[in-house]
Design a protein around this motif. Sequence first.
Motif, PDB file in Angstrom:
ATOM      1  N   ARG A  64      70.479  14.237 -19.336  1.00  0.00           N
ATOM      2  CA  ARG A  64      71.946  14.122 -19.367  1.00  0.00           C
ATOM      3  C   ARG A  64      72.569  14.721 -18.108  1.00  0.00           C
ATOM      4  O   ARG A  64      73.551  14.192 -17.582  1.00  0.00           O
ATOM      5  CB  ARG A  64      72.473  14.822 -20.609  1.00  0.00           C
ATOM      6  N   ILE A  65      72.006  15.818 -17.641  1.00  0.00           N
ATOM      7  CA  ILE A  65      72.510  16.420 -16.397  1.00  0.00           C
ATOM      8  C   ILE A  65      72.311  15.475 -15.231  1.00  0.00           C
ATOM      9  O   ILE A  65      73.199  15.316 -14.380  1.00  0.00           O
ATOM     10  CB  ILE A  65      71.812  17.762 -16.142  1.00  0.00           C
ATOM     11  N   SER A  66      71.145  14.825 -15.162  1.00  0.00           N
ATOM     12  CA  SER A  66      70.886  13.873 -14.077  1.00  0.00           C
ATOM     13  C   SER A  66      71.881  12.722 -14.114  1.00  0.00           C
ATOM     14  O   SER A  66      72.367  12.266 -13.064  1.00  0.00           O
ATOM     15  CB  SER A  66      69.456  13.341 -14.170  1.00  0.00           C
ATOM     16  N   THR A  67      72.216  12.251 -15.329  1.00  0.00           N
ATOM     17  CA  THR A  67      73.201  11.173 -15.451  1.00  0.00           C
ATOM     18  C   THR A  67      74.576  11.632 -14.985  1.00  0.00           C
ATOM     19  O   THR A  67      75.295  10.893 -14.291  1.00  0.00           O
ATOM     20  CB  THR A  67      73.270  10.695 -16.909  1.00  0.00           C
ATOM     21  N   LEU A  68      74.957  12.835 -15.343  1.00  0.00           N
ATOM     22  CA  LEU A  68      76.246  13.376 -14.906  1.00  0.00           C
ATOM     23  C   LEU A  68      76.309  13.505 -13.387  1.00  0.00           C
ATOM     24  O   LEU A  68      77.351  13.249 -12.773  1.00  0.00           O
ATOM     25  CB  LEU A  68      76.486  14.739 -15.564  1.00  0.00           C
ATOM     26  N   ILE A  69      75.198  13.899 -12.785  1.00  0.00           N
ATOM     27  CA  ILE A  69      75.157  14.015 -11.325  1.00  0.00           C
ATOM     28  C   ILE A  69      75.407  12.667 -10.682  1.00  0.00           C
ATOM     29  O   ILE A  69      76.220  12.536  -9.748  1.00  0.00           O
ATOM     30  CB  ILE A  69      73.808  14.604 -10.877  1.00  0.00           C
ATOM     31  N   VAL A  71      76.860   9.980 -12.058  1.00  0.00           N
ATOM     32  CA  VAL A  71      78.146   9.363 -12.424  1.00  0.00           C
ATOM     33  C   VAL A  71      79.317  10.022 -11.702  1.00  0.00           C
ATOM     34  O   VAL A  71      80.249   9.334 -11.251  1.00  0.00           O
ATOM     35  CB  VAL A  71      78.333   9.433 -13.953  1.00  0.00           C
ATOM     36  N   TYR A  72      79.302  11.342 -11.554  1.00  0.00           N
ATOM     37  CA  TYR A  72      80.468  12.047 -11.028  1.00  0.00           C
ATOM     38  C   TYR A  72      80.339  12.453  -9.555  1.00  0.00           C
ATOM     39  O   TYR A  72      81.348  12.590  -8.870  1.00  0.00           O
ATOM     40  CB  TYR A  72      80.755  13.286 -11.883  1.00  0.00           C
ATOM     41  N   THR A  73      79.116  12.662  -9.080  1.00  0.00           N
ATOM     42  CA  THR A  73      78.943  13.044  -7.673  1.00  0.00           C
ATOM     43  C   THR A  73      78.981  11.833  -6.749  1.00  0.00           C
ATOM     44  O   THR A  73      79.500  11.922  -5.629  1.00  0.00           O
ATOM     45  CB  THR A  73      77.614  13.802  -7.485  1.00  0.00           C
ATOM     46  N   SER A  74      78.466  10.711  -7.220  1.00  0.00           N
ATOM     47  CA  SER A  74      78.401   9.511  -6.370  1.00  0.00           C
ATOM     48  C   SER A  74      79.767   9.047  -5.881  1.00  0.00           C
ATOM     49  O   SER A  74      79.936   8.794  -4.675  1.00  0.00           O
ATOM     50  CB  SER A  74      77.685   8.386  -7.125  1.00  0.00           C
ATOM     51  N   PRO A  75      80.786   8.886  -6.752  1.00  0.00           N
ATOM     52  CA  PRO A  75      82.087   8.431  -6.225  1.00  0.00           C
ATOM     53  C   PRO A  75      82.722   9.420  -5.259  1.00  0.00           C
ATOM     54  O   PRO A  75      83.434   9.016  -4.331  1.00  0.00           O
ATOM     55  CB  PRO A  75      82.944   8.264  -7.495  1.00  0.00           C
ATOM     56  N   ILE A  76      82.450  10.713  -5.462  1.00  0.00           N
ATOM     57  CA  ILE A  76      82.976  11.713  -4.518  1.00  0.00           C
ATOM     58  C   ILE A  76      82.358  11.506  -3.136  1.00  0.00           C
ATOM     59  O   ILE A  76      83.051  11.515  -2.112  1.00  0.00           O
ATOM     60  CB  ILE A  76      82.703  13.136  -5.036  1.00  0.00           C
ATOM     61  N   GLY A 122      76.203   3.200  -3.699  1.00  0.00           N
ATOM     62  CA  GLY A 122      77.094   2.370  -4.504  1.00  0.00           C
ATOM     63  C   GLY A 122      76.350   1.616  -5.592  1.00  0.00           C
ATOM     64  O   GLY A 122      76.802   1.541  -6.744  1.00  0.00           O
ATOM     65  N   THR A 123      75.195   1.048  -5.243  1.00  0.00           N
ATOM     66  CA  THR A 123      74.380   0.335  -6.228  1.00  0.00           C
ATOM     67  C   THR A 123      73.899   1.272  -7.326  1.00  0.00           C
ATOM     68  O   THR A 123      73.936   0.936  -8.520  1.00  0.00           O
ATOM     69  CB  THR A 123      73.176  -0.319  -5.536  1.00  0.00           C
ATOM     70  N   ALA A 124      73.438   2.463  -6.941  1.00  0.00           N
ATOM     71  CA  ALA A 124      72.961   3.438  -7.928  1.00  0.00           C
ATOM     72  C   ALA A 124      74.092   3.894  -8.848  1.00  0.00           C
ATOM     73  O   ALA A 124      73.891   4.074 -10.058  1.00  0.00           O
ATOM     74  CB  ALA A 124      72.339   4.633  -7.213  1.00  0.00           C
ATOM     75  N   TRP A 125      75.280   4.077  -8.304  1.00  0.00           N
ATOM     76  CA  TRP A 125      76.415   4.525  -9.117  1.00  0.00           C
ATOM     77  C   TRP A 125      76.831   3.461 -10.128  1.00  0.00           C
ATOM     78  O   TRP A 125      77.086   3.764 -11.307  1.00  0.00           O
ATOM     79  CB  TRP A 125      77.595   4.882  -8.216  1.00  0.00           C
ATOM     80  N   LEU A 126      76.901   2.201  -9.704  1.00  0.00           N
ATOM     81  CA  LEU A 126      77.250   1.124 -10.630  1.00  0.00           C
ATOM     82  C   LEU A 126      76.240   1.025 -11.765  1.00  0.00           C
ATOM     83  O   LEU A 126      76.608   0.759 -12.924  1.00  0.00           O
ATOM     84  CB  LEU A 126      77.320  -0.207  -9.873  1.00  0.00           C
ATOM     85  N   LEU A 345      65.892  14.320 -13.257  1.00  0.00           N
ATOM     86  CA  LEU A 345      66.820  15.278 -12.656  1.00  0.00           C
ATOM     87  C   LEU A 345      66.460  15.543 -11.197  1.00  0.00           C
ATOM     88  O   LEU A 345      67.343  15.587 -10.330  1.00  0.00           O
ATOM     89  CB  LEU A 345      66.798  16.582 -13.449  1.00  0.00           C
ATOM     90  N   THR A 346      65.170  15.694 -10.924  1.00  0.00           N
ATOM     91  CA  THR A 346      64.732  15.909  -9.545  1.00  0.00           C
ATOM     92  C   THR A 346      65.087  14.714  -8.662  1.00  0.00           C
ATOM     93  O   THR A 346      65.556  14.876  -7.534  1.00  0.00           O
ATOM     94  CB  THR A 346      63.215  16.150  -9.499  1.00  0.00           C
ATOM     95  N   TRP A 347      64.884  13.514  -9.195  1.00  0.00           N
ATOM     96  CA  TRP A 347      65.211  12.301  -8.444  1.00  0.00           C
ATOM     97  C   TRP A 347      66.703  12.225  -8.128  1.00  0.00           C
ATOM     98  O   TRP A 347      67.097  11.841  -7.024  1.00  0.00           O
ATOM     99  CB  TRP A 347      64.776  11.073  -9.243  1.00  0.00           C
ATOM    100  N   ALA A 348      67.538  12.611  -9.081  1.00  0.00           N
ATOM    101  CA  ALA A 348      68.982  12.608  -8.843  1.00  0.00           C
ATOM    102  C   ALA A 348      69.362  13.611  -7.764  1.00  0.00           C
ATOM    103  O   ALA A 348      70.166  13.312  -6.863  1.00  0.00           O
ATOM    104  CB  ALA A 348      69.722  12.919 -10.151  1.00  0.00           C
TER     105      ALA A 348
END
Length: 389
Positions: A64-69, A71-76, A122-126, A345-348
């Motif tokens: 879940r932490i990796s997903t949050l990273i 989802v929220y870090t990519s657009p920034i 961008g692709t990863a975030w979508l 998580l490491t990959w993110a």
Amino acid sequence: MLLCYRAPRPDWRCSIGACVELDAPEKEMEIYLNATMYKNITDITMANGSNQSESDIEADPLFRISTLIWVYTSPILLLTGTVTNTLSICVLQRKALTKQTTTFYLTVLSFIHLFVLYFGLGTAWLKRAFDFDIRLQSDCLCQFVTFVVNVFLNMSVWTLVAVTIDRCIIVCLPHHSQTLCRLKYAKCTVAAIFASVALANIHIFWGVSLSKTSDSSQKECTHGNYFNEFVFPWISLTVGFLLPFTTMVITNSFIVRGVYASQKRLAYQYSTTSGGSWNKLSANSDRYPPHGNRSPPHRDKLSSLTTMLLARNATFLILTLPIMIFLIVEPYYVSEDQDSAALYLTWAIVNICDYSDHAINFFLYCLAGSTFRKELRNMLRPVTRHTAR
């Protein structure tokens, strides 16, 4: 049902409480039936275990932490990278800087960073935020997007190597820089880098494709052969990191040594002249009159661009190394349930570090480059005056 072998008797079929001798035809049929039954049971077990493992991973806090990273870090990073790289291009293309080969390379580098951010991050975030992966629309898009990301990632590295070598020539061989460091040569260098990395990644068009996951429930864009999974990461590490790293360390050491020797020589010339004026033997004494204890303007600009480049190289080495290590280790990593969540998580984290390298150049230029800051102020001054009115 199992088969057992007891020497020196010929063949036996084991059951609960007794063993019965088998004839040859019956033996072959029994072996075939047992093998088929074992394969079916194994496939069912693996499928059930895979589904359970995936659900366990998705419920893991690390996943879940990796997903949050993502989802929220990519657009920034996308927004920051778009604004900062655009500002860098505008500043570097101002008249005071546009004739220098170093600023040409840095401008090209800013364009490359935009491509990497849009096609890669961008692709990863979508995919993570909206469950939409453009690569899954067709084999062509899967291969094309993967090819573009790899080409521009490699191109950014070697463009940075090219500008480092260019700066090394200007600092260490100033008398030859007018001949070797020309814009037409810089443009040819960039074209050669693009052609080389495109050719080096051409294998993607037959090594990467859409394939179904282990449970056949969805598609994924992945490499499907031994070369792409186990061989190419080592080639990528060598060509995409070790060689550039070695080249930049050597050239940066020459740059630092050259800047130090140049400053020492200028200080000696200044101290040995009467009244603190610059030595007439200095190549630029006629163009740049003495300014008290200040060094000539061309020397300030030289030192500023050199400091910018050294800061850029150091940031590249720090932020790129983690993902290169991960890509080497990951194919040989056999994970359990919790380890797989840690792997996500490491990959993110290593990806965000790598993409951050493509979004923070502007801040490095502002911190380390006095000439860049000056041109930025000159560019923004009309805007601020108009806003004040």
